[in-house]
Scaffold this active site. Structure first.
Site, PDB file in Angstrom:
ATOM      1  N   HIS A 158      -9.858   1.858   0.282  1.00  0.00           N
ATOM      2  CA  HIS A 158      -9.733   0.741   1.199  1.00  0.00           C
ATOM      3  C   HIS A 158     -10.869   0.775   2.132  1.00  0.00           C
ATOM      4  O   HIS A 158     -10.441   0.817   3.408  1.00  0.00           O
ATOM      5  CB  HIS A 158      -8.068   0.766   1.759  1.00  0.00           C
ATOM      6  CG  HIS A 158      -7.957  -0.457   2.094  1.00  0.00           C
ATOM      7  ND1 HIS A 158      -8.481  -1.526   3.129  1.00  0.00           N
ATOM      8  CD2 HIS A 158      -6.797  -1.492   1.966  1.00  0.00           C
ATOM      9  CE1 HIS A 158      -7.750  -2.545   3.413  1.00  0.00           C
ATOM     10  NE2 HIS A 158      -6.806  -2.491   2.457  1.00  0.00           N
ATOM     11  N   HIS A 179       1.009  -1.456  -0.099  1.00  0.00           N
ATOM     12  CA  HIS A 179      -0.260  -0.057  -0.053  1.00  0.00           C
ATOM     13  C   HIS A 179       0.703   1.311  -0.029  1.00  0.00           C
ATOM     14  O   HIS A 179       0.563   2.075   0.638  1.00  0.00           O
ATOM     15  CB  HIS A 179      -0.810  -0.015   1.122  1.00  0.00           C
ATOM     16  CG  HIS A 179      -2.077  -1.210   1.265  1.00  0.00           C
ATOM     17  ND1 HIS A 179      -2.459  -1.679  -0.112  1.00  0.00           N
ATOM     18  CD2 HIS A 179      -2.937  -1.776   1.974  1.00  0.00           C
ATOM     19  CE1 HIS A 179      -3.376  -2.236  -0.089  1.00  0.00           C
ATOM     20  NE2 HIS A 179      -3.791  -2.525   1.350  1.00  0.00           N
ATOM     21  N   GLU A 222     -11.253  -3.723  -3.014  1.00  0.00           N
ATOM     22  CA  GLU A 222     -10.380  -2.723  -3.624  1.00  0.00           C
ATOM     23  C   GLU A 222     -10.179  -2.930  -5.113  1.00  0.00           C
ATOM     24  O   GLU A 222      -9.610  -3.822  -5.593  1.00  0.00           O
ATOM     25  CB  GLU A 222      -9.026  -2.857  -2.915  1.00  0.00           C
ATOM     26  CG  GLU A 222      -9.141  -2.854  -1.465  1.00  0.00           C
ATOM     27  CD  GLU A 222      -8.086  -3.628  -0.718  1.00  0.00           C
ATOM     28  OE1 GLU A 222      -7.018  -3.508  -0.922  1.00  0.00           O
ATOM     29  OE2 GLU A 222      -8.265  -4.564  -0.033  1.00  0.00           O
TER      30      GLU A 222
HETATM   31  C1  GLA Z   1      -5.082  -5.467   1.805  1.00  0.00           C
HETATM   32  C2  GLA Z   1      -4.303  -6.485   1.815  1.00  0.00           C
HETATM   33  C3  GLA Z   1      -4.311  -6.977   3.146  1.00  0.00           C
HETATM   34  C4  GLA Z   1      -4.232  -6.506   4.364  1.00  0.00           C
HETATM   35  C5  GLA Z   1      -5.014  -5.347   4.235  1.00  0.00           C
HETATM   36  C6  GLA Z   1      -4.790  -4.303   5.244  1.00  0.00           C
HETATM   37  O1  GLA Z   1      -6.424  -5.765   1.733  1.00  0.00           O
HETATM   38  O2  GLA Z   1      -4.447  -7.241   0.797  1.00  0.00           O
HETATM   39  O3  GLA Z   1      -3.566  -8.404   3.124  1.00  0.00           O
HETATM   40  O4  GLA Z   1      -3.002  -6.086   4.236  1.00  0.00           O
HETATM   41  O5  GLA Z   1      -5.031  -4.617   3.009  1.00  0.00           O
HETATM   42  O6  GLA Z   1      -4.793  -4.903   6.682  1.00  0.00           O
END
Ligand code: GLA
Length: 380
Positions: free
Chosen positions: A206, A132, A344
């Site tokens: 997110h 991220h 997402e």
């Molecule tokens: C995304 C990732 C997950 C996790 C979340 C945040 O969805 O794919 O593995 O890291 O973000 O916790």
């Protein structure tokens, strides 16, 4: 009106800016001071409202969707987005709740990629990988913000400049994200970016949803359809292996709607790597740039549903597997294992290192432009 003037004056608007807002804007958009970060910076909260009484709160910090207030089949309102009451918690406690993610949503293996034979290194923040956007991603920045009403919709425009070398990525990029909320309960998110040097980009939002309300516990009875015949299997660090695998005959098959809980506990290596669903689905698309239905989630309990539409090639469906009851969210709620899901919309994880995946490179002179729509509704 006077109350509204006071609210926006305290949020730092000039009298000229306020007078320039017409009545329509005032009805559909409100801005207040959300609070202070520990370093003294102010965080603003915008409320985007529509004519049917629903509203969405969005922060200038991280472009975070702080709440989504929609009615259920009995006309009762609840907030279906997880989050916090205190702005500082979004910097210190939050697993990206509600936030805009950039420059690169999802994982880049070992925090490295190469463009035009130059290798770039990113800070590693998820085991051996970068997740991220790095340690201080777009979710942790205060964006420039400007509110208006366009075509009878509340509109919030957020912009951010990320300098060459920010979190290790090449190129100064200029990003504009627009949120629009209409009277049909559609939240449209448009992402734009340009660069002065070839780079990679993958932006998303997110939000953690629980259609029964952010404080309503498990989402395992929510029913999900994902418009995808394939997905990208991962290794034990959640980096795609490079294979584009068929979902048919696996727990990843959401082509026909099924409860999240139906297959989540099957003994399957992919589910054990993700501790549940935490994978990227390859969306069925009529053609590259059209906005298609990507996923639908429905809660039989409240009758609420979300439809997600996007022009992106993939969607990460994450079932809140890392929530463990340790974070204290809005109104003192402790968010537990699988109390929310995320959808997402995105390019595939680790695309900069997987040359069979659609490219995430952005070159000078090109414009990155993508759109995702979250539509909120009630089945009666
Ligand atoms: C995304 C990732 C997950 C996790 C979340 C945040 O969805 O794919 O593995 O890291 O973000 O916790």
């Amino acid at each position: 009106m006077i109350k509204f003037l006071l609210i926006i004056l305290t949020a730092g608007f000039s009298l000229q800016q306020i007078l320039a807002m017409n009545n329509e804007e005032i009805e559909r958009m409100e801005v207040k001071r959300f609070g202070l970060l520990d370093d003294g910076r102010t965080v603003k909260v915008y409320t985007l409202k529509n004519k049917i009484g629903n509203s969405i709160e969005i922060l200038d910090l991280g472009g975070i969707i702080k709440s989504i207030n929609v009615a259920d089949h009995n006309g009762e309102f609840s907030d279906i987005a997880l989050g916090f009451n205190n702005p500082q918690q979004y910097l210190t406690d939050s697993p990206y709740m509600g936030a805009l993610i950039g420059r690169y949503a999802n994982r880049i293996a070992k925090g490295k990629f190469t463009i035009d034979e130059v290798e770039y290194s990113l800070p590693v923040n998820n085991f051996e990988n970068t997740l991220h956007g790095g340690i201080i991603g777009f979710d942790k920045r205060i964006w420039e913000s400007s509110a208006s009403t366009v075509d009878n919709e509340a509109q919030l425009e957020l912009s951010l400049i990320s300098k060459d070398g920010d979190q290790g990525y090449p190129g100064t990029i200029s990003t504009i994200v627009t949120y629009r909320f209409d009277d049909q309960n559609k939240l449209t998110i448009t992402y734009l970016a340009t660069t002065d040097k070839t780079t990679v980009i993958n932006l998303t939002n997110h939000t953690y949803f629980n259609l029964d309300g952010h404080n309503s516990g498990s989402i395992l009875d929510h029913e999900v359809m994902i418009n995808a015949s394939h997905y990208t299997p991962v290794d034990n660090t959640l980096i795609p292996t490079g294979e584009i695998a068929a979902v048919k005959g696996t727990p990843m098959d959401f082509q026909t709607s099924k409860p999240i809980g139906r297959d989540i506990s099957i003994d399957d290596p992919q589910l054990s790597f993700g501790l549940g669903f935490d994978h990227n689905w390859v969306l069925n698309k009529s053609d590259e740039n059209t906005i298609n239905l990507a996923a639908t989630v429905y809660s039989p309990k409240t009758g609420k549903f979300i439809n997600v539409y996007t022009d992106q090639p993939g969607i990460q469906f994450y079932t809140g597997n890392f929530l463990d009851g340790s974070i204290k969210g809005k109104n003192g709620t402790f968010y537990n294992h699988r109390n929310a899901f995320c959808l997402e919309t995105q390019h595939f994880p680790n695309s900069p290192n997987q040359h069979n995946f659609p490219t995430t490179e952005l070159r000078p002179g090109e414009q990155y432009k993508t759109t995702t729509i979250f539509e909120f509704g009630i089945k009666k």
